[in-house]
Design an enzyme around this catalytic site. Structure first.
Site, PDB file in Angstrom:
ATOM      1  N   GLY A 154       0.833  -1.196   0.000  1.00 33.14           N
ATOM      2  CA  GLY A 154       0.000   0.000   0.000  1.00 33.14           C
ATOM      3  C   GLY A 154       0.863   1.239   0.000  1.00 33.14           C
TER       4      GLY A 154
ATOM      5  N   SER B 170       2.068   5.113   1.173  1.00 31.44           N
ATOM      6  CA  SER B 170       2.229   5.824   2.431  1.00 31.44           C
ATOM      7  C   SER B 170       0.851   6.269   2.916  1.00 31.44           C
ATOM      8  CB  SER B 170       3.131   7.043   2.203  1.00 31.44           C
ATOM      9  OG  SER B 170       3.165   7.873   3.329  1.00 31.44           O
ATOM     10  N   SER B 171       0.592   6.157   4.218  1.00 35.45           N
ATOM     11  CA  SER B 171      -0.661   6.583   4.866  1.00 35.45           C
ATOM     12  C   SER B 171      -1.861   5.697   4.551  1.00 35.45           C
ATOM     13  CB  SER B 171      -1.015   8.044   4.509  1.00 35.45           C
ATOM     14  OG  SER B 171       0.012   8.917   4.915  1.00 35.45           O
ATOM     15  N   SER B 172      -1.635   4.544   3.923  1.00 40.53           N
ATOM     16  CA  SER B 172      -2.763   3.661   3.600  1.00 40.53           C
ATOM     17  C   SER B 172      -3.229   2.841   4.798  1.00 40.53           C
ATOM     18  CB  SER B 172      -2.401   2.721   2.444  1.00 40.53           C
ATOM     19  OG  SER B 172      -1.311   1.893   2.789  1.00 40.53           O
ATOM     20  N   GLY B 173      -2.398   2.746   5.840  1.00 38.67           N
ATOM     21  CA  GLY B 173      -2.796   2.022   7.044  1.00 38.67           C
ATOM     22  C   GLY B 173      -1.961   0.794   7.356  1.00 38.67           C
ATOM     23  N   LYS B 174      -0.850   0.604   6.660  1.00 34.91           N
ATOM     24  CA  LYS B 174      -0.022  -0.597   6.845  1.00 34.91           C
ATOM     25  C   LYS B 174       0.522  -0.710   8.267  1.00 34.91           C
ATOM     26  CE  LYS B 174       2.972   0.317   3.631  1.00 34.91           C
ATOM     27  NZ  LYS B 174       2.486   1.692   3.308  1.00 34.91           N
ATOM     28  N   THR B 175       1.046   0.387   8.785  1.00 34.51           N
ATOM     29  CA  THR B 175       1.664   0.341  10.112  1.00 34.51           C
ATOM     30  C   THR B 175       0.626   0.090  11.203  1.00 34.51           C
ATOM     31  OG1 THR B 175       3.431   1.823   9.372  1.00 34.51           O
ATOM     32  CG2 THR B 175       3.131   1.585  11.747  1.00 34.51           C
TER      33      THR B 175
ATOM     34  N   ASP C  59      11.003   2.011   6.665  1.00 32.38           N
ATOM     35  CA  ASP C  59      11.342   3.287   7.307  1.00 32.38           C
ATOM     36  C   ASP C  59      12.286   3.056   8.476  1.00 32.38           C
ATOM     37  OD1 ASP C  59       9.816   4.728   5.539  1.00 32.38           O
ATOM     38  OD2 ASP C  59       8.067   4.861   6.848  1.00 32.38           O
TER      39      ASP C  59
END
Length: 200
Positions: A11, A13-18, A38
Site C-alpha cells: 500500500g 504511504s498513509s494507507s494504514g499498513k503500520t 522506514d
C-alpha cells in the site's frame, strides 16, 4: 525447519499498513516481527546515511559531482528483502511494511521470496482519504501517497485485499489471521512471478 510466514502489506504511504502491523503484533495467537523499510533506513542505517551525506558530499578533488543515491538505496532495499528472507528461513513470522514503487526492486523481492510463504495483502483506501490522512500527519510530505498511488496499485494479484477506509486496523488484522488459520494457499506471489508482473 518450517519457514516463517511473511505477511507482505502492499500500500501507499498513509494507507494504514503500520496500524495493521501494530494490531498483528499485539495479538497473542501468532508471534510476528515487524520489519518496516522506514525503520530499516532511519534506525539501522542512520549513521551510514549520515556518513554518505557528510563524507561524500563532494568528489575527491573537491568538486560537486552529481551521482545518483540510488546506487546506495537499491543495495539497502535488497538487503531489506534479504533480511525478510533470512528471518523466514529462521522460522520467524514477519510483517513487511514497505512501499513497492520500483519495478527492479519489486522483481528482486519476488526473486528472493518466491519459495517462501508470502501472504500478499493489498492495503487500500481512496485518494481523498489518503490526502486527509496526510494532512493530519506531520511526518510525511504532502502529496507523497498520491504520487505513489498508480505505481503501487498497478498490481492486481493479492491473497487478501483490505480497504482501510471501511475496515478498522483490528478488523484488517483479524481477516489476515483468519486467512492464516484457514491454512489456505499463499498464491499471489507465485502468480506475479509466473506472469512476470512488476511495478512500472
Amino acid at each position: 525447519m518450517k519457514q516463517g510466514i511473511i505477511v507482505f502489506l502492499n500500500g501507499t504511504s498513509s494507507s494504514g499498513k503500520t496500524s495493521i502491523s501494530r494490531e498483528l503484533l499485539n495479538q497473542n495467537e501468532f508471534s510476528f516481527h515487524h520489519l518496516s523499510i522506514d525503520d530499516f533506513f532511519h534506525e539501522l542505517f542512520h549513521d551510514y546515511i549520515d556518513f554518505i551525506n557528510t563524507k561524500c558530499s563532494k568528489s575527491a578533488d573537491g568538486e560537486d559531482v552529481e551521482v545518483s543515491v540510488q546506487i546506495i538505496i537499491d543495495s539497502l532495499v535488497n538487503l531489506f528483502y534479504s533480511t525478510v528472507k533470512f528471518m523466514s528461513e529462521k522460522g520467524i513470522n514477519v510483517v513487511v511494511d514497505t512501499v513497492n514503487d520500483n519495478d527492479e526492486r519489486f522483481n528482486t523481492c519476488l526473486g528472493l521470496l518466491i519459495d517462501h510463504p508470502v501472504l500478499f495483502v493489498g492495503v487500500t483506501c481512496s485518494k481523498e482519504e489518503l490526502i486527509r490522512r496526510e494532512e493530519l500527519r506531520e511526518d510525511r510530505e504532502s502529496g507523497l501517497a498520491i504520487s505513489q498511488y498508480d505505481i503501487v496499485y498497478c498490481l492486481n494479484e493479492y491473497d487478501i485485499e483490505l480497504n482501510t477506509e471501511t475496515l478498522r486496523p483490528n478488523e484488517c488484522a483479524n481477516l489476515i489471521l483468519n486467512f492464516i488459520r484457514s491454512n489456505g494457499e499463499y498464491s499471489a506471489f507465485k502468480k506475479l512471478k509466473n506472469r512476470s508482473v512488476g511495478v512500472l
